[in-house]
Design an enzyme around this catalytic site. Sequence first.
Site, PDB file in Angstrom:
ATOM      1  N   HIS A   1      -7.433  -2.955   5.895  1.00 39.60           N
ATOM      2  CA  HIS A   1      -6.996  -3.512   4.622  1.00 39.60           C
ATOM      3  C   HIS A   1      -8.013  -3.224   3.516  1.00 39.60           C
ATOM      4  CE1 HIS A   1      -5.904  -6.999   1.868  1.00 39.60           C
ATOM      5  NE2 HIS A   1      -4.876  -6.190   1.857  1.00 39.60           N
TER       6      HIS A   1
ATOM      7  N   HIS B   1       1.704 -13.344   0.533  1.00 45.39           N
ATOM      8  CA  HIS B   1       2.346 -12.024   0.581  1.00 45.39           C
ATOM      9  C   HIS B   1       3.827 -12.117   0.941  1.00 45.39           C
ATOM     10  CE1 HIS B   1      -0.245  -8.715  -0.627  1.00 45.39           C
ATOM     11  NE2 HIS B   1      -1.224  -9.573  -0.402  1.00 45.39           N
TER      12      HIS B   1
ATOM     13  N   HIS C   1       2.109  -3.520   2.830  1.00 44.83           N
ATOM     14  CA  HIS C   1       2.005  -4.970   2.959  1.00 44.83           C
ATOM     15  C   HIS C   1       3.255  -5.572   3.607  1.00 44.83           C
ATOM     16  CE1 HIS C   1      -1.345  -4.249   0.129  1.00 44.83           C
ATOM     17  NE2 HIS C   1      -1.867  -5.338   0.664  1.00 44.83           N
TER      18      HIS C   1
ATOM     19  N   HIS D   1      -4.070 -14.357  -5.481  1.00 44.28           N
ATOM     20  CA  HIS D   1      -5.229 -14.340  -4.567  1.00 44.28           C
ATOM     21  C   HIS D   1      -6.351 -15.196  -5.146  1.00 44.28           C
ATOM     22  CE1 HIS D   1      -4.982 -11.355  -1.224  1.00 44.28           C
ATOM     23  NE2 HIS D   1      -3.972 -10.879  -1.912  1.00 44.28           N
TER      24      HIS D   1
ATOM     25  N   HIS E   1      -7.325  -0.576   0.155  1.00 42.12           N
ATOM     26  CA  HIS E   1      -7.557  -0.889  -1.248  1.00 42.12           C
ATOM     27  C   HIS E   1      -8.656  -0.010  -1.853  1.00 42.12           C
ATOM     28  CE1 HIS E   1      -4.757  -4.177  -2.026  1.00 42.12           C
ATOM     29  NE2 HIS E   1      -4.919  -4.485  -0.755  1.00 42.12           N
TER      30      HIS E   1
ATOM     31  N   GLU F   1       1.607  -5.868  -8.295  1.00 39.83           N
ATOM     32  CA  GLU F   1       0.263  -5.957  -7.688  1.00 39.83           C
ATOM     33  C   GLU F   1      -0.767  -6.693  -8.561  1.00 39.83           C
ATOM     34  OE1 GLU F   1      -1.553  -2.227  -6.606  1.00 39.83           O
ATOM     35  OE2 GLU F   1      -3.340  -3.245  -5.889  1.00 39.83           O
TER      36      GLU F   1
ATOM     37  N   HIS G   1       0.125 -10.747  -8.338  1.00 42.96           N
ATOM     38  CA  HIS G   1      -0.420 -10.762  -6.977  1.00 42.96           C
ATOM     39  C   HIS G   1      -1.931 -10.996  -6.965  1.00 42.96           C
ATOM     40  CE1 HIS G   1      -2.771  -8.081  -4.323  1.00 42.96           C
ATOM     41  NE2 HIS G   1      -2.222  -8.817  -3.386  1.00 42.96           N
TER      42      HIS G   1
HETATM   43 CU1  CUO Z   1      -3.780  -6.079   0.125  1.00 46.10          CU
HETATM   44 CU2  CUO Z   1      -2.992  -9.014  -1.409  1.00 46.10          CU
HETATM   45  O1  CUO Z   1      -4.181  -8.042  -0.368  1.00 46.10           O
HETATM   46  O2  CUO Z   1      -3.113  -6.975  -1.353  1.00 46.10           O
END
Ligand code: CUO
Length: 709
Positions: A231, A427, A260, A391, A235, A372, A387
Amino acid sequence: MSGRGGAAVAAPGAGQRGQRPQAKDLLLYLLDRPAETFLVPKGERGVLFQPPHEEFLVQRLRHAAESITARWSGNENLVKVQLGPMASTPDLSLPRQLPRQAHFSLFIPQHRRMAADLVSTLVSQKTLEEFVSTAAFAHDRVNPSLFVYALSVAVLHRPDTMDLRLPALNEVFPGRFLQHGVVARARARAHVLDTPSRTPIEVPQNFTASELYEEHRVAYFREDLGINLHHWHWHLVYPNSGERRIVNKDRRGELFYYMHQQIQARYNFERLCNRLSRVTRLLNLRDPIQEGYFPKLDVTVAGRVWQPRHAGALLKDINREPDQMRFDLEDLDRWRSRILDAIHTGAVVDEAGKRVLLTENEGIDLLGNIIESSVLSINRNLYGDLHNLGHVAIAYVHDPDARFLETYSVMGDPATAMRDPVFYRWHATIDDLFQEHKMSLPRYTVAVLDYPGVKVTKAEIVCKGRDRTNELETFWEKRDIDLSHGIDFSPRGPVLARITHLQHEPFTYKITVENNLNKPVLGTARIFLAPKFDERGLQMLFRDHRLLFIEMDKFQVTLKAKTKDNIIVRSSTSSSISIPFERTFMELESPNIGTTDDGLNYCGCGWPQNMLVPKGTADGFPCQLFVMISNFNDDRVNQSSTQPSKCADAVSFCGLKDKKYPDKRSMGYPFDRMPRDGVTTIDDFLTPNMALTDVKIFFSGRTEEPKNL
Ligand code: CUO
């Protein structure tokens, strides 16, 4: 070992101690123990960087530089590397605003701007030598986490370094991955022992909760080292901020959705294996969050512990001056509602007020960047930063206005977020928006799905150690990982930690395909696996079932003309979503890293191979294997370059570096849409080029000792 273009390239660990590494390998040494100044030797080989002049050093080290370097001056074994001059002194004023002891989060807008600025500075250096010098200059000045992120992104995106294999993050920052106390014990051991010890520090498997907490049944998934590394790496490969030339990759918004979505599907699959129901969405942001999480991770470079979240925590509006960040929960609601409006009207509105249609094939990509959100979002003023700031709101639930000077919890960092049960609830909310859009798209007709003349007559699984076909087997496996590159301020030598993770016996798919056409044809084999029943043990409606199909593999096949039994045999280790364990965890100076002979290189992005198969149950968890052969002519993508691809191992989740996503179909095809009329269950969905086979996953319960001793 020879690199591309014929130039001799030595992998960082391939040479002897004292042998000078190649220029670009020096960058890897700047990732070794990033909190220590570059004035102390780096790596087992002992690379000692020498600044071009005193002003190159950060102010606090100028007076001490002489005494620091004097300590190493008599050591003949060190590799002294004279850093060249920089073209000009880089402006680090923005990234330096983040204190060295602070936490760095990719989800905080101000941190994203700092990272984008530093990445730009590094990427824009004209020569490799200037890049190395500028990186060293930044090394001692900016926050170590920010530095590692920015240098990693720059390395991945510069033509002269993109074939460098980056070290796994757990080797650089073990505190983000291991139980509290492991790093301290490792450091103590390194200080006490004269000779390096190969005896590992055992990390208990169940350290975050007890059996009283039912969510803990799937902790082995959430806390898996390889999953969290994947993960983080995803990113890194797909940054959402910075220059467009770095962010704007083919179908990146769609891949954000798909990768995701597959994480959600896999997590729900594991939950069903553990008699837990599927994740519910975190829809009402004022509802208490029932899932608590106490990460118990090791302290960070900044010496902070990772804050827990108690069961029943309530989200609050965020107003944190130290992070220059202020938003309300209502902002998140408003953005979500505007995105839903756009989906329901079939168009988004750009900054000039123009409607841009959410088309059948490209709409999902637009939405991915909006939701995102990335700098490619068509209108951030209108659709916001849903998104990422979700977080952030969750990550600061314990200190929304910074009154306690606390930093974020695991949800604030892509390297740790997947450990927390609430990650999947957030998510699920995000995925729900994408699914709302998918529901509005035309259904796949039989004509679209079928491959006339091609029939899949049989699909089966043959697993090592199982007498019967269509049985998979899982077990626990122990593994040793080296922490020495992440333990600052301690003597050199390997320091091992022993972790336990899920593993499965290797297996093969055996698929029999009939080609009734008069010519050989190409097809794409698409292999998925899903639980057969829902929480109640009942068959699911296709509309729900489709969301649980996890991609296992996708590859091209050639079918001989007029042949009843084209037999396709494919190994589980070749999966298009995964990378081998060894690659996820490869050590910084392993002889196997660096550029490779065949031009192929591996970027560390990819689902860990050991987590390819869900855990199953002791008595065999009932699943369905789905195999489809689609017409390759409808899947083909014309790439502008025929050069072999780097990082080509886990294309389904990570794409192809600097190329188009290699499958023209919508990601998740054929499960990405609602079914055609008349289809109620998966059985109704099948066309002749598909097959469905009952499979059981048996969890054996045994634990295997490490193979890498
Ligand atoms: Cu990969 Cu929320 O974590 O995007």
